[in-house]
Design a protein around this motif. Structure first.
Motif, short mmCIF file in Angstrom:
data_model
loop_
_atom_site.label_atom_id
_atom_site.label_comp_id
_atom_site.label_asym_id
_atom_site.label_seq_id
_atom_site.Cartn_x
_atom_site.Cartn_y
_atom_site.Cartn_z
N ASN A 165 0.83 -1.22 0.00
CA ASN A 165 0.00 0.00 0.00
C ASN A 165 0.85 1.26 0.00
O ASN A 165 0.68 2.14 -0.83
N GLN A 186 1.08 3.91 -3.02
CA GLN A 186 0.56 5.26 -2.74
C GLN A 186 1.65 6.30 -3.01
O GLN A 186 1.41 7.32 -3.65
N ASP A 230 -0.43 9.43 -4.17
CA ASP A 230 -1.69 9.35 -3.41
C ASP A 230 -1.38 9.48 -1.93
O ASP A 230 -0.22 9.33 -1.52
N SER A 249 3.35 12.79 -1.47
CA SER A 249 2.15 12.22 -0.83
C SER A 249 1.95 12.77 0.58
O SER A 249 2.91 12.92 1.33
#
Ligand code: NAD
Ligand code: UDP
Ligand code: UDP
Length: 343
Positions: free
Chosen positions: A215, A219, A224, A285
């Motif tokens: 993850n 990301q 993100d 991010s």
């Protein structure tokens, strides 16, 4: 490390003659259940490069043919599509029993199947080991310690597991797998090895397995938000997959039959881990806090004195080095996905 990675990437299939052929006495027939998965496929590479005969049994629930495709067609390699919940009859010298979903979203997807795989599946593997007199190594997990009251976790700790929570299908499944192994050892004389594996990462990890490593890297690579579940004060200790493979092979070769932790004792909070990945990827991010997940173990770090003493094993790959290789892998995978979406 890089050397091995490149060698595999260059499609070993074109390079078969470089694989050593052991003399008949040293060559073993080895079954790897779950061999098309993340850890299994790296183990298969190691065993094949050492010149053994390898049979992979996998139902491709979370594994992929792509992970082992570079061996398809090699005379020492066989890939069998089979679900280990059903009996299987093969003649082998050693078994690495890795078949089981491993990431929380995967094992919670079908909890009943997770339990069947770890209980009925493990009975079949132990039954097979008993019939053919094979040595069997069971891939257990740090999750047998649950949300631990003892820190760091040593093998003598009995654990703190909620038997009816969302993680129970996996935690209790693996605990029964261990119980079964020692019942088969005591009652039937089966030669067992039990590896309690701590969080492991590396190339060929499932992109969408929902674990913290995949993850956060995805990301970060896509700018993100990096999603921390809960306060981020919970800890984990991450090992690179080649260290795990070294540990598994050393355990199989040893005479040690009690459970043994295989993990990297360098511990980080999840918050620190988010910053490490953000820094390595060099992303903008944001880091956001989401709701905590139920029964999330709060602290986890292996005590590896047993592995050091009995296997002369300890992890070698520093976190940042392993992460860089993994980030490169994920970046390439993302490019491939984008490319296939365009075409
Ligand atoms: P993975 O999901 O990539 O691999 C598991 C493999 O088992 C997959 O190829 C899957 O298709 C196969 N499989 C699942 N159920 C099966 C069934 N019923 N019959 C046949 N094949 C089946 O996971 P991984 O990370 O490679 O984990 C391998 C083993 O190591 C698992 O037993 C896992 O519990 C254990 N482990 C992994 C970690 C980790 O951090 N990766 C930590 C602790 C323990
Ligand atoms: N089993 C298997 N392959 C074998 C031997 C056994 O899949 O080569 C299965 C068998 O179907 C049984 C399980 O393993 O369900 C346990 O075997 P065991 O011999 O311990 O039990 P029993 O057959 O006596 O119930
Ligand atoms: N985690 C997180 N954000 C994510 C995924 C996981 O904060 O996007 C946390 C999770 O709550 C746990 C830790 O990271 O505390 C490790 O989770 P993972 O699912 O990777 O493995 P576990 O060790 O829990 O099986």
């Amino acid at each position: 490390l890089q050397h091995l990675e490149t060698k595999i990437e260059n499609k070993v299939s074109k390079d078969f003659p470089t694989v050593k052929f052991l003399n008949y006495k040293n060559r073993k027939r080895i079954l790897v259940t779950g061999g098309a998965g993340f850890v299994g496929s790296h183990l298969v590479d190691r065993l094949m490069l050492a010149g053994h005969e390898v049979i992979v049994v996998d139902n491709f629930f979370t594994g992929r043919k792509r992970n082992v495709e570079h061996w398809v067609g090699h005379e020492n390699f066989e890939l069998v599509h089979h679900d280990i919940v059903r009996p299987l009859y093969l003649e082998v010298d050693e078994i690495y029993h890795l078949a089981s979903p491993a990431s929380p979203p995967h094992y919670m997807l079908n909890p009943v199947k997770t339990i069947k795989t770890n209980t009925l599946g493990t009975i079949n593997i132990l039954g097979l080991a008993k019939r053919v007199g094979a040595k069997v190594l069971i891939a257990s997990t740090s999750e047998v310690y649950g949300d631990p009251n003892e820190h760091p976790q040593s093998e003598t700790y009995w654990g703190h597991v909620n038997p009816i929570g969302p993680r129970a299908c996996y935690d209790e499944g693996k605990r029964v797998a261990e119980t079964l192994s020692y019942a088969y050892m005591r009652q039937e004389g089966v030669s067992v090895r039990v590896a309690r594996i701590f969080n492991t990462f590396g190339p060929r990890m499932h992109m969408n397995d929902g674990r913290v490593v995949s993850n956060f890297i995805l990301q970060a690579l896509q700018n993100d938000s990096i999603t921390i579940y809960g306060s981020g004060k919970q800890t984990r200790s991450f090992q690179y997959v080649s260290d795990l493979v070294d540990g598994l092979v050393a355990l199989m070769a040893s005479n040690y039959t009690q459970p043994i932790n295989i993990g990297n004792p360098v511990e980080h909070t999840i918050e620190e881990f988010a910053l490490i990945i953000k820094d390595l990827v060099g992303t903008n991010s944001k880091i956001v806090e989401l709701a905590a997940v139920e029964d999330d173990p709060q602290r986890r770090r292996p005590d590896i004195s047993r592995a050091k003493k009995y296997l002369n094993w300890e992890p070698k790959v520093p976190l940042a080095e392993g992460l860089k290789t993994t980030i490169m892998y994920f970046a390439k995978e993302l490019q491939k996905t984008k490319h296939s979406q365009r075409n």
